[in-house]
Write a protein that holds these residues in place. Sequence first.
Motif, PDB file in Angstrom:
ATOM      1  N   VAL A  16      39.699  49.760  46.628  1.00  0.00           N
ATOM      2  CA  VAL A  16      40.798  50.194  45.719  1.00  0.00           C
ATOM      3  C   VAL A  16      42.006  50.289  47.087  1.00  0.00           C
ATOM      4  CG1 VAL A  16      41.960  52.002  44.658  1.00  0.00           C
ATOM      5  CG2 VAL A  16      39.567  51.226  44.044  1.00  0.00           C
ATOM      6  N   ARG A  17      41.810  50.912  48.051  1.00  0.00           N
ATOM      7  CA  ARG A  17      42.914  51.016  48.913  1.00  0.00           C
ATOM      8  C   ARG A  17      43.276  49.723  49.586  1.00  0.00           C
ATOM      9  NH1 ARG A  17      39.754  55.742  50.092  1.00  0.00           N
ATOM     10  NH2 ARG A  17      38.396  54.800  51.274  1.00  0.00           N
ATOM     11  N   LEU A  18      42.383  48.998  49.793  1.00  0.00           N
ATOM     12  CA  LEU A  18      43.014  47.513  50.153  1.00  0.00           C
ATOM     13  C   LEU A  18      43.460  46.706  49.253  1.00  0.00           C
ATOM     14  CD1 LEU A  18      42.891  45.094  52.200  1.00  0.00           C
ATOM     15  CD2 LEU A  18      40.574  44.770  51.462  1.00  0.00           C
ATOM     16  N   ARG A  19      43.174  46.918  47.885  1.00  0.00           N
ATOM     17  CA  ARG A  19      43.862  46.174  46.837  1.00  0.00           C
ATOM     18  C   ARG A  19      45.229  46.816  46.550  1.00  0.00           C
ATOM     19  NH1 ARG A  19      42.622  48.443  41.423  1.00  0.00           N
ATOM     20  NH2 ARG A  19      44.458  49.650  41.716  1.00  0.00           N
ATOM     21  N   LYS A  20      45.473  47.953  46.718  1.00  0.00           N
ATOM     22  CA  LYS A  20      46.867  48.731  46.558  1.00  0.00           C
ATOM     23  C   LYS A  20      47.643  48.102  47.574  1.00  0.00           C
ATOM     24  CE  LYS A  20      45.247  52.959  43.967  1.00  0.00           C
ATOM     25  NZ  LYS A  20      46.628  52.581  42.794  1.00  0.00           N
ATOM     26  N   LEU A  21      47.176  48.013  49.016  1.00  0.00           N
ATOM     27  CA  LEU A  21      47.986  47.567  49.876  1.00  0.00           C
ATOM     28  C   LEU A  21      48.352  46.103  49.831  1.00  0.00           C
ATOM     29  CD1 LEU A  21      49.061  48.845  52.629  1.00  0.00           C
ATOM     30  CD2 LEU A  21      47.062  48.140  53.774  1.00  0.00           C
TER      31      LEU A  21
ATOM     32  N   ASP B 151      46.678  38.787  42.152  1.00  0.00           N
ATOM     33  CA  ASP B 151      45.517  39.261  41.053  1.00  0.00           C
ATOM     34  C   ASP B 151      44.184  39.598  41.965  1.00  0.00           C
ATOM     35  OD1 ASP B 151      43.906  40.046  38.885  1.00  0.00           O
ATOM     36  OD2 ASP B 151      43.645  37.823  38.233  1.00  0.00           O
ATOM     37  N   VAL B 152      43.854  40.923  42.246  1.00  0.00           N
ATOM     38  CA  VAL B 152      42.731  41.401  43.184  1.00  0.00           C
ATOM     39  C   VAL B 152      41.633  41.247  42.048  1.00  0.00           C
ATOM     40  CG1 VAL B 152      41.903  42.949  44.595  1.00  0.00           C
ATOM     41  CG2 VAL B 152      44.306  42.173  44.653  1.00  0.00           C
ATOM     42  N   VAL B 153      40.519  40.621  42.535  1.00  0.00           N
ATOM     43  CA  VAL B 153      39.343  40.725  41.864  1.00  0.00           C
ATOM     44  C   VAL B 153      38.112  41.431  42.838  1.00  0.00           C
ATOM     45  CG1 VAL B 153      37.445  39.397  40.534  1.00  0.00           C
ATOM     46  CG2 VAL B 153      39.924  38.777  40.584  1.00  0.00           C
ATOM     47  N   PHE B 154      37.480  42.451  42.343  1.00  0.00           N
ATOM     48  CA  PHE B 154      36.161  43.010  43.028  1.00  0.00           C
ATOM     49  C   PHE B 154      35.082  42.126  42.548  1.00  0.00           C
ATOM     50  CE2 PHE B 154      38.545  47.134  43.181  1.00  0.00           C
ATOM     51  CZ  PHE B 154      39.415  46.865  44.124  1.00  0.00           C
ATOM     52  N   THR B 155      34.159  41.701  43.473  1.00  0.00           N
ATOM     53  CA  THR B 155      33.089  40.853  43.122  1.00  0.00           C
ATOM     54  C   THR B 155      31.712  41.640  43.975  1.00  0.00           C
ATOM     55  OG1 THR B 155      33.291  39.227  45.018  1.00  0.00           O
ATOM     56  CG2 THR B 155      33.881  38.794  42.495  1.00  0.00           C
ATOM     57  N   ASP B 156      30.586  41.179  43.332  1.00  0.00           N
ATOM     58  CA  ASP B 156      29.467  41.971  43.988  1.00  0.00           C
ATOM     59  C   ASP B 156      29.311  41.349  45.655  1.00  0.00           C
ATOM     60  OD1 ASP B 156      26.867  42.534  44.565  1.00  0.00           O
ATOM     61  OD2 ASP B 156      25.998  41.476  43.445  1.00  0.00           O
ATOM     62  N   GLY B 157      29.169  42.184  46.585  1.00  0.00           N
ATOM     63  CA  GLY B 157      28.822  41.575  47.935  1.00  0.00           C
ATOM     64  C   GLY B 157      27.721  42.043  48.474  1.00  0.00           C
TER      65      GLY B 157
END
Length: 510
Positions: free
Chosen positions: A306-311, A324-330
């Motif tokens: 979330v912090r990286l997305r906001k930056l 557009d930031v997408v979080f995926t399974d890592g």
Amino acid sequence: MAAQTDYLKIKYVAIDTDPENTVFLSRQCTVYRPEEFRALKKIEVSAGTKKLLATLVVTDDHTITAPDELGVGAPAFRRLGLAEGASVQIAQATPPRSLDAVRRKIGGEVMSAEDIKAIITDVATHRYSPMEIAAYLIASASFTTTDELLATTRAMAESGTEIKWNAPLIVDKHCIGGIPGNRTSMIVAPIVAAHGLKMPKTSSRAITSPSGTADTMEVLANVALSIDDMKRVVGLENACLAWGGHVNLSPADDVLITVERPLAIDTREQMVASILSKKLAAGSTHIVLDIPVGPTAKVRSQGDAVRLRKLMEYVSAEIGLVIDVVFTDGAQPVGRGVGPVLEARDVMAVLTNQPDAPADLRARSLLLAGRVLDFDPALRGGAGRVRAQELLDSGEALAAMERIIEAQGRAASPACAGELTAEIVATCDGVVGAMDCFRIARIARLAGAPTDKGAGIDLFKKIGDHARKGDPLYRIHSCFASDFEFAKAMAHEDSGVMVDGTAVRGSIKE
């Protein structure tokens, strides 16, 4: 003007000293006294307006450099851009003035945009030594303000080529990396091209990973495209998959990375500047950013993501990019193949809709392609995912990929998987509970990937799969005997796979 006797002839010396510029001067030099330059070890090589800072090595071997020559190592020769035999002068190098700003930063001061511009320009033109780059990176890692981050991103984008496109919507997709086999760009790009959006995809080669998108695409086609080539391919086919290093996008970032990686410096701020400067320089207007989150990924917690997305969102808005930031399974590798040939196999299996194509690679590619297509104002909101699947299922994405390959130049003889093989087998019955992305990537790299396109790892089991004692978990492929032994030794120590809560060690079948 200096007399002709003040000149040396340059001689190409086939020694790779990358990333440093290195030159060689004979101890018996007839033009200069080597002792004059020994104190600082840095000299400036000049020929007209061309100038290059380099580390000086004095040699007693006349087969390397004659008394009237200046030997120039491979990286320096490439950057100097002169023909062998050209005349040059040398002089004591003046330390870059921008180092004063680095010293102030070390002391805790905030740098101005002008300071940062000067530093990035000097880094991009190879005026900094690795030690000086490390000092700058470590000082910046201690604290970086948002103003400094914005200035760094802009300066890095301006440090090299900036591509302009005659279109209002230029889309791109990028993953922050760290997940083996995550070769979604090679599926997203042809889907987007088949739809009709412009996607000039530039990607890096692997530095510490088993393969980058450029390495994998090179199995199928030429990726060393010039800007004119990129514009031609995109003009014909709407997309390309090219090596960004060939068109000099954000070259300062490429220099910084060579020091960041060995020191394991990977701050959020530097990651943001690295990614967004290259997208800005490539002429992108709209970007989908994939951030995999997992215990052995680059981003290991939801909070960090979330912090990286906001930056990313803040800086993108300030420099005029829509993101557009997408979080995926890592949590584990994507697909089955790790390494250029094996990853290219998986990509083509998805594009050709083979029944046994990796389901996770297909699903992730459709998710990301759908988010890219959602940028199209002609599509109803949220319809991108459905449209992406239509293009993949119908074969239109495959046809687009074949046209892109032809336009870039199809590989003459596609590489094959390495013939030296060994299987890592389960040591007990149970369920695969965890996979270490970092370790699996290291084993694949030790096997020879991406230097040998056919080297890497072929995965047979993923998290949640059942394994019986003796079942193969994955197969190592190598092309070179010493690489094969290195990879087996690391896998023997710890395979990177856990079965029934126990790390699989010491069980290899050849």
